[in-house]
Structures are given as C-alpha cells and as structure tokens.
Scaffold this motif. Structure first.
Motif, PDB file in Angstrom:
ATOM      1  N   ASP A  13       0.853  -1.134  -0.004  1.00  0.00           N
ATOM      2  CA  ASP A  13       0.019  -0.129  -0.036  1.00  0.00           C
ATOM      3  C   ASP A  13       0.995   1.232   0.011  1.00  0.00           C
ATOM      4  O   ASP A  13       0.679   2.325  -0.755  1.00  0.00           O
ATOM      5  N   GLU A  14       1.979   1.227   0.545  1.00  0.00           N
ATOM      6  CA  GLU A  14       2.659   2.437   0.805  1.00  0.00           C
ATOM      7  C   GLU A  14       3.223   2.590  -0.185  1.00  0.00           C
ATOM      8  O   GLU A  14       3.824   3.787  -0.903  1.00  0.00           O
ATOM      9  N   GLU A  15       3.787   1.782  -1.009  1.00  0.00           N
ATOM     10  CA  GLU A  15       4.444   1.821  -2.262  1.00  0.00           C
ATOM     11  C   GLU A  15       3.766   2.304  -3.397  1.00  0.00           C
ATOM     12  O   GLU A  15       3.720   3.065  -4.308  1.00  0.00           O
ATOM     13  N   ILE A  16       2.312   1.918  -3.237  1.00  0.00           N
ATOM     14  CA  ILE A  16       1.344   2.702  -4.284  1.00  0.00           C
ATOM     15  C   ILE A  16       0.874   3.860  -3.858  1.00  0.00           C
ATOM     16  O   ILE A  16       1.052   4.804  -4.898  1.00  0.00           O
ATOM     17  N   VAL A  17       1.106   4.363  -2.705  1.00  0.00           N
ATOM     18  CA  VAL A  17       0.902   5.726  -2.446  1.00  0.00           C
ATOM     19  C   VAL A  17       2.121   6.558  -3.007  1.00  0.00           C
ATOM     20  O   VAL A  17       1.864   7.759  -3.796  1.00  0.00           O
ATOM     21  N   THR A  18       3.338   6.128  -2.928  1.00  0.00           N
ATOM     22  CA  THR A  18       4.518   6.543  -3.517  1.00  0.00           C
ATOM     23  C   THR A  18       4.242   6.783  -4.999  1.00  0.00           C
ATOM     24  O   THR A  18       4.520   7.874  -5.587  1.00  0.00           O
ATOM     25  N   GLU A  19       3.624   5.766  -5.737  1.00  0.00           N
ATOM     26  CA  GLU A  19       3.322   5.962  -7.136  1.00  0.00           C
ATOM     27  C   GLU A  19       2.216   6.885  -7.551  1.00  0.00           C
ATOM     28  O   GLU A  19       2.490   7.700  -8.409  1.00  0.00           O
TER      29      GLU A  19
END
Length: 217
Positions: A13-19
C-alpha cells in the motif's frame, strides 16, 4: 481492463501511495477497492446508517487523497486511512445528534419509527445478527466490528483507535459477553455489513471523478 487489475500485486500500500504521489493518480482506485468493505463496516459501527456511511467513506477517501503528501509512513497506510474515517464518522455522528436534539425539541416534530437498517439486509438472520451487534455501546461495538467482523489484528485495532492492548482485549471480551449466547451458533462475520460490487463501483467512480477534478484544477 479495470486499472486496479493492472497493478503489480507485489506492491505494498505504501509503495502504491508513492506511485500516486509521483503522478500515477489512477492507482488510487486500487486502494479504494481494497479498503471499501473495511471502511464501510467500521463507519457503520459508528453511524448505523448505510447511506451516511457511504457518504463518509467518499469524504474520507478524498480527505486522504488531499493529505497523501503528509502520510509519514509511521504507521501502515490502512491504519492512517481508518483514523481519517473514524474521525469523520464521529464528527458526522455529533452533527446528527445535534440535529436530532433540535428535531425532538421542535414543536413541529414528526415521529418516524423506521430505522436505518430496515432496508439494508434481505435475510432475516443477518438482520437479527446486525441488530444484536448494534445494541452494543459504541466503544465496544467498534472494537467488535474491527476484530471479529473485519478480522483486523489487535495491533491494527490498537493503532486505529489509539488504545492499549489490554483495553482492546477487554472491550472485545465485553462485547462478546453482551451479545446473546444463542447468536453465537449462527455467527458468520463475513456475511455481516456486506458491501457488494455495485456499491463499491459507486464509491470508486465518485471518488476518482472528484480526484480527476482536483488534478485538473
């Protein structure tokens, strides 16, 4: 193909937020679809009205999107999002309580016996179970829904509600005690407070349309 299906399943989820913060705005739909059911059940445990819960979800998703840059990764994204939802649900409930107080005090008050859950479920058993859950005081009900209906861990519940481990366990135990013993035989948590695909699509379409307006502004 739905954009949610195009996401690499290994992304957190956190990586998706970064994207998303890097310009991949459409990826926000993935997070909405992932958390719709959880947010719905938690908001319902507070406001006890399906339409109001949906409105609160939409507001919460938009508030979260606007605040994404301030997400510090100090807790999980799900915990951060749930806190936003809980705050919005509690604010909404306070506003509704003030309005209800005025309505009761009004000399032109009309009494309505219909409850918010009258048309929510189409199976008698589920309706009985839900009514039993909603007899619980709010502080016990929200812990019960998070742990037993939604399947969140004790740690996730602690973080979302800012409670100690012992408080979470005590409230959950108390909630179970307060529910009638005979209901335990029929307890099927995955069937309660269902949030079906059509309703999920409504939330997704509304939030993503509003986000597109924000990004074009």
């Amino acid at each position: 193909m739905n954009s949610a299906n195009l996401i690499n399943s290994t992304l957190s989820d956190e990586e998706i937020v970064t994207e998303i913060l890097n310009g991949e705005t459409h990826l926000y739909e993935t997070l909405i679809r992932k958390f719709n059911s959880r947010l719905y059940r938690i908001s319902m445990s507070i406001v006890n009205d399906d339409k109001e819960a949906e409105d609160i979800m939409q507001i919460s998703y938009l508030n979260a999107y606007r605040q994404l840059a301030s997400f510090k990764h100090e807790s999980s994204f799900s915990t951060w999002l749930i806190r936003i939802l809980i705050n919005e649900s509690l604010l909404h409930k306070k506003r509704q309580q003030r309005l209800e107080k005025r309505r009761i005090e009004s000399p032109y008050n009309d009494y309505h016996s219909e409850t918010p859950l009258d048309n929510l479920m189409n199976k008698e058993l589920k309706l009985i179970l839900e009514k039993a859950v909603f007899t619980l005081p709010e502080k016990y009900r929200i812990v019960f829904v998070m742990r037993e209906v939604q399947g969140m861990s004790t740690h996730e519940t602690m973080e979302a509600l800012d409670l100690g481990e012992s408080n979470v366990k005590i409230r959950l135990a108390r909630a179970k005690e307060m529910l009638r013993t005979e209901l335990k035989t029929y307890w099927q948590p995955e069937q309660l407070l269902e949030f079906n695909l059509i309703r999920c699509d409504v939330i997704v379409n509304y939030v993503m349309t509003e986000i597109n307006k924000i990004t074009r502004a």
